[in-house]
Enzyme design. Structure first.
Site, PDB file in Angstrom:
ATOM      1  CG  ASP A 191     -30.118   2.641 -53.444  1.00 47.52           C
ATOM      2  OD1 ASP A 191     -29.940   2.251 -52.019  1.00 47.52           O
ATOM      3  OD2 ASP A 191     -30.405   1.968 -54.207  1.00 47.52           O
ATOM      4  CG  ASP A 200     -33.808  -0.446 -56.978  1.00 45.84           C
ATOM      5  OD1 ASP A 200     -33.225   0.888 -56.169  1.00 45.84           O
ATOM      6  OD2 ASP A 200     -33.577  -1.306 -56.498  1.00 45.84           O
TER       7      ASP A 200
END
Length: 558
Positions: free
Chosen positions: A331, A393
């Site tokens: 990420d 997420d």
């Protein structure tokens, strides 16, 4: 923003988006403090040389000129020399901030901004050629109310998915064998994630993200199709336990040889499957309706996340740590590092998640929760009117929360790990929102979520002196050795000695999950319907992963 009104009166004014550079000249933040000036349509000229100026100049006007053939500085210098109070440049290309160097900024005292060609056509179509405009730059709120909705959806999905996955896993271990009451009662087996699977998954994620960055217009429809199928499956999985409890539609499909239908599913389950498929199809057809399609997308997205949390299982905290840390690096790399590697200077992750600005299809990836901005700022009309949170997420920390809940139930810790992990996720999400507000750019949410959840879970296990069991998952019932009163197997015909009847206490954390007491068995053994009359009677099977507690130790030896 450029506020447009007609000189002849009539309809109410309208705001349009412009992109400007405050280093040329500052704009007022309040529309009431902005000067309302006449807009001069000079789009037949690019305003690159003195002959392009009108004979009388642009006295107290804001000229509207075409883009091209020279720099922004040359255009605005000529406009300022001609008496203009500002400059609007019409662009058919992607809007970019009109740049220059420090020396040029010092010479210019009027604002310069870019207006899209589509908005220019709408202005003249709606207000005619005689219009007045006011340029202003309203302040954008640091946080929007839609963050509250995203927070509730994300934390609720993690809490519900983690609780459901953990309870389902333990219930399967402790559930007594019973007759099959139809295929809909056979739950899907969970998939245990291994380190090899984690590595393959991350490589696939990186490859797909890069392919989407370069071939977005071709692959976006593949992702949309996959989302429709997977989200309808997730919605069916979430609603089927509720539909099974309804008293209606319990009749079954007649005997047949069709695929799946030969299992004679309930009519109610077939109707539910059609409903879930119809919901995903409706979203697929009307996915670009910004007024209400986001509600369907969020509902399907939450169902998809719950289904994935129920299906994918991390067997140890070691696997959880490996997955979260690898995706943490993934990420951060694709958000903060890739801007230095791309020609445009944009983050690959943000570019793909929000849709490339030069995309010919103008399609958006559906693998996000999206909520429109709820503030009254005119900027809501411009850049990204939705706030987004990716499914990753939610799913990645949610898998850790599910592991914590399973471990809680097995070691009888009153769900302290699950609650702590869920609260840590909520705190990490709040930190993400704060970073988003302070930096005013897309954030890798796992940068804040992974440390919050991992450190909290690890610290709690260390404080409870259960870190070893928590790391290896050895508190689970499947790892408990066979109890000494179990009947001997055929490979071990030797009888137990009387001295072996004492029951050693399992190590801490390896206590068996308590199962509900078995119901009284009827004197006659019933024969399942599927076996037929000629099938031999089946012996009652004890719960999977659970050992019945003996009433006494008399006769425990062979």
């Amino acid at each position: 923003m450029v506020h447009v009104v007609s000189e002849t009166g009539g309809r109410k004014g309208k705001d349009y988006c412009i992109l400007y550079n405050p280093q040329w000249a500052h704009l007022p933040h309040d529309l009431g403090k902005a000067s309302l000036l006449q807009l001069r349509d000079w789009t037949a000229s690019v305003l690159c040389s003195p002959p392009d100026l009108p004979a009388k100049g642009f006295s107290n006007q804001i000229p509207l000129v075409a883009r091209g053939n020279c720099t922004f500085y040359e255009k605005v210098r000529l406009a300022q020399g001609g008496g203009a109070r500002g400059l609007l440049i019409v662009s058919k290309e992607t809007l970019v901030p009109p740049g220059g160097n420090k020396t040029q900024y010092d010479e210019i005292g009027i604002p310069v901004a870019l207006l899209s060609h589509k908005d220019m056509l709408d202005i003249f179509k709606s207000f005619g050629r005689a219009v007045r405009v006011a340029l202003y730059a309203p302040g954008e709120p640091m946080l929007d109310y839609n963050m509250v909705i995203i927070f509730v959806m994300a934390v609720g999905t993690v809490a519900l998915g983690g609780y459901w996955a953990g309870s389902r896993d333990v219930r399967k271990r402790c559930m007594k064998h019973k007759r099959d009451d139809g295929p809909e009662k056979q739950e899907d087996e969970a998939v245990d994630v291994t380190p090899v699977m984690i590595c393959v998954f991350v490589v696939m994620c990186c490859s797909m993200l890069v392919l989407l960055y370069y071939f977005y217009d071709q692959l976006v429809y593949v992702i949309i199709g996959i989302f429709c199928l997977s989200s309808s499956t997730g919605l069916y999985s979430c609603l089927s336990p509720l539909v099974q409890r309804l008293p209606l539609g319990r009749c079954r499909v007649p005997n047949n040889s069709l695929p799946y239908f030969h299992k004679r599913p309930r009519v109610s389950m077939l109707l539910l499957a059609l409903l879930c498929l119809a919901v995903s199809v409706v979203w697929g057809v009307f996915r670009n309706e910004d007024q209400w399609a986001w509600i369907l997308q969020d509902a399907l997205g939450v169902a998809f996340c719950l289904y994935m949390l129920k299906t994918i299982r991390l067997p140890t905290f070691k696997a959880c740590t490996l997955l979260l840390l690898v995706l943490f690096v993934y990420d951060v790399f694709f958000v903060f590092v890739t801007p230095f590697l791309t020609k445009s200077g944009n983050s690959i992750m943000v570019e793909v998640a929000t849709g490339p600005s030069d995309s010919a299809t103008h399609e958006k990836l559906p693998m996000v929760l999206k909520v429109p901005r709820l503030n009254a700022s005119p900027l809501a009309l411009c850049d990204r009117p939705f706030s987004l949170l990716g499914f990753g997420d939610i799913l990645v920390p949610g898998l850790l929360a599910a592991y914590c809940h399973r471990f809680d139930i097995q070691v009888q810790s009153s769900r302290v790990y699950f609650v702590a992990c869920t609260v840590a996720y909520g705190i990490g999400l709040l930190v993400t929102f704060m970073a988003l507000a302070l930096m005013q750019r897309g954030q890798p949410a796992l940068l804040y979520l992974v440390p919050c959840t991992l450190v909290t879970s690890c610290a709690l296990a260390l404080w409870r002196r259960e870190l070893g069991m928590f790391w290896t998952g050895s508190g689970f019932a499947k790892d408990v050795p066979q109890s000494p009163w179990a009947p001997p197997s055929a490979d071990d015909p030797q009888p137990q000695k009387d001295s072996d009847t004492s029951l050693p206490r399992p190590p801490p954390g390896e206590e068996l999950a308590k199962c509900p007491p078995p119901p009284e068995q009827p004197p006659e053994v019933s024969v399942p319907e599927e076996t037929g009359a000629g099938a031999p009677p089946q012996e009652p099977v004890s719960p999977v992963g659970c050992t019945p507690e003996p009433t006494s130790l008399v006769g425990a030896s062979a």
